[in-house]
Design a protein around this motif. Structure first.
Motif, PDB file in Angstrom:
ATOM      1  N   ALA A 151       0.855  -1.192  -0.031  1.00 28.86           N
ATOM      2  CA  ALA A 151       0.027   0.160   0.109  1.00 28.86           C
ATOM      3  C   ALA A 151       0.780   1.158   0.009  1.00 28.86           C
ATOM      4  O   ALA A 151       0.594   2.228  -0.751  1.00 28.86           O
ATOM      5  CB  ALA A 151      -0.992  -0.025   1.126  1.00 28.86           C
ATOM      6  N   GLU A 152       1.811   1.361   0.664  1.00 25.64           N
ATOM      7  CA  GLU A 152       2.862   2.318   0.806  1.00 25.64           C
ATOM      8  C   GLU A 152       3.476   2.464  -0.369  1.00 25.64           C
ATOM      9  O   GLU A 152       3.940   3.526  -0.968  1.00 25.64           O
ATOM     10  CB  GLU A 152       3.934   2.295   2.045  1.00 25.64           C
ATOM     11  N   VAL A 159       4.405   5.361  -5.943  1.00 30.36           N
ATOM     12  CA  VAL A 159       4.160   5.229  -7.463  1.00 30.36           C
ATOM     13  C   VAL A 159       3.265   6.219  -7.740  1.00 30.36           C
ATOM     14  O   VAL A 159       3.640   7.052  -8.641  1.00 30.36           O
ATOM     15  CB  VAL A 159       3.890   3.798  -7.714  1.00 30.36           C
ATOM     16  N   THR A 160       2.201   6.345  -7.102  1.00 27.72           N
ATOM     17  CA  THR A 160       0.901   7.145  -7.553  1.00 27.72           C
ATOM     18  C   THR A 160       1.476   8.853  -7.410  1.00 27.72           C
ATOM     19  O   THR A 160       1.356   9.640  -8.219  1.00 27.72           O
ATOM     20  CB  THR A 160      -0.350   6.880  -6.790  1.00 27.72           C
ATOM     21  N   ALA A 161       2.041   8.785  -6.153  1.00 25.98           N
ATOM     22  CA  ALA A 161       2.235  10.334  -5.986  1.00 25.98           C
ATOM     23  C   ALA A 161       3.597  10.849  -6.849  1.00 25.98           C
ATOM     24  O   ALA A 161       3.271  11.738  -7.481  1.00 25.98           O
ATOM     25  CB  ALA A 161       2.678  10.488  -4.598  1.00 25.98           C
ATOM     26  N   THR A 162       4.579  10.110  -6.933  1.00 27.06           N
ATOM     27  CA  THR A 162       5.618  10.414  -7.604  1.00 27.06           C
ATOM     28  C   THR A 162       5.185  10.622  -9.278  1.00 27.06           C
ATOM     29  O   THR A 162       5.781  11.583 -10.148  1.00 27.06           O
ATOM     30  CB  THR A 162       6.700   9.568  -7.567  1.00 27.06           C
ATOM     31  N   GLN A 213      12.798   8.577  -8.783  1.00 23.46           N
ATOM     32  CA  GLN A 213      11.961   8.139  -7.525  1.00 23.46           C
ATOM     33  C   GLN A 213      10.717   7.090  -8.106  1.00 23.46           C
ATOM     34  O   GLN A 213      10.250   6.198  -7.394  1.00 23.46           O
ATOM     35  CB  GLN A 213      11.249   9.446  -7.041  1.00 23.46           C
ATOM     36  N   VAL A 214      10.275   7.490  -9.218  1.00 24.33           N
ATOM     37  CA  VAL A 214       9.144   6.684  -9.645  1.00 24.33           C
ATOM     38  C   VAL A 214       9.699   5.241 -10.015  1.00 24.33           C
ATOM     39  O   VAL A 214       9.187   4.354  -9.741  1.00 24.33           O
ATOM     40  CB  VAL A 214       8.469   7.335 -11.060  1.00 24.33           C
ATOM     41  N   GLU A 224      10.240  -1.245  -6.219  1.00 24.04           N
ATOM     42  CA  GLU A 224       9.939  -1.804  -4.694  1.00 24.04           C
ATOM     43  C   GLU A 224       8.823  -2.536  -5.108  1.00 24.04           C
ATOM     44  O   GLU A 224       8.381  -3.651  -4.385  1.00 24.04           O
ATOM     45  CB  GLU A 224      10.044  -0.654  -3.709  1.00 24.04           C
ATOM     46  N   LEU A 225       7.788  -2.132  -5.410  1.00 28.34           N
ATOM     47  CA  LEU A 225       6.425  -2.511  -5.641  1.00 28.34           C
ATOM     48  C   LEU A 225       6.568  -3.898  -6.320  1.00 28.34           C
ATOM     49  O   LEU A 225       5.788  -4.929  -6.007  1.00 28.34           O
ATOM     50  CB  LEU A 225       5.598  -1.342  -6.560  1.00 28.34           C
TER      51      LEU A 225
END
Length: 131
Positions: A25-26, A31-34, A71-72, A78-79
């Motif tokens: 979830a984190e 991913v969404t924010a960056t 960062q993306v 990581e995901l």
């Protein structure tokens, strides 16, 4: 003083699943924010001239673009590792070294929940001149 060593009982599947779900979830949020920030920067940049290196208000857009892209990529990597760990958990292979087949110690899984190898095998892989 009681010291716990690697002989402790392994964490249960539910504990691993909960930890991995939280990490997933984190990672999805990152991913969404960056990705959104990178899209916004690309849109902003398309409306500006290409000479952003002389922006007196801060870092050049190209530097910010590069930082956000990194960062993306890191968040997506990581995901993917977390999702692979969740798959191993579903298949009953979680916590087993993919190289030697030995159990990965709990302490390693607590620090790196998506670890695929025990410390010994991971170190072997990183050594120069490995075979």
């Amino acid at each position: 003083m009681h010291v716990t060593h690697e002989m402790e009982e392994p964490d249960g599947a539910a504990t691993h699943a909960a930890r991995l779900a939280s990490l997933r979830a984190e990672a999805v949020d990152r991913v969404t924010a960056t990705s959104a920030a990178l899209r916004a920067l690309v849109e902003d940049r398309s409306s500006l001239n290409d000479d952003d290196e002389h922006d007196p208000d801060g870092a050049p857009l190209s530097a910010e673009w590069s930082r956000l892209a990194g960062q993306v990529d890191a968040a997506q990597s990581e995901l993917q590792q977390i999702e692979a760990a969740l798959l191993r958990l579903d298949e009953g292979r979680y916590g087993v070294c993919s190289t030697c087949g030995q159990r990965i110690p709990n302490i390693r899984l607590r620090v790196r929940p998506f670890a695929e190898q025990c410390v010994s095998c991971a170190e072997q892989r990183r050594r120069p001149g490995r075979q």
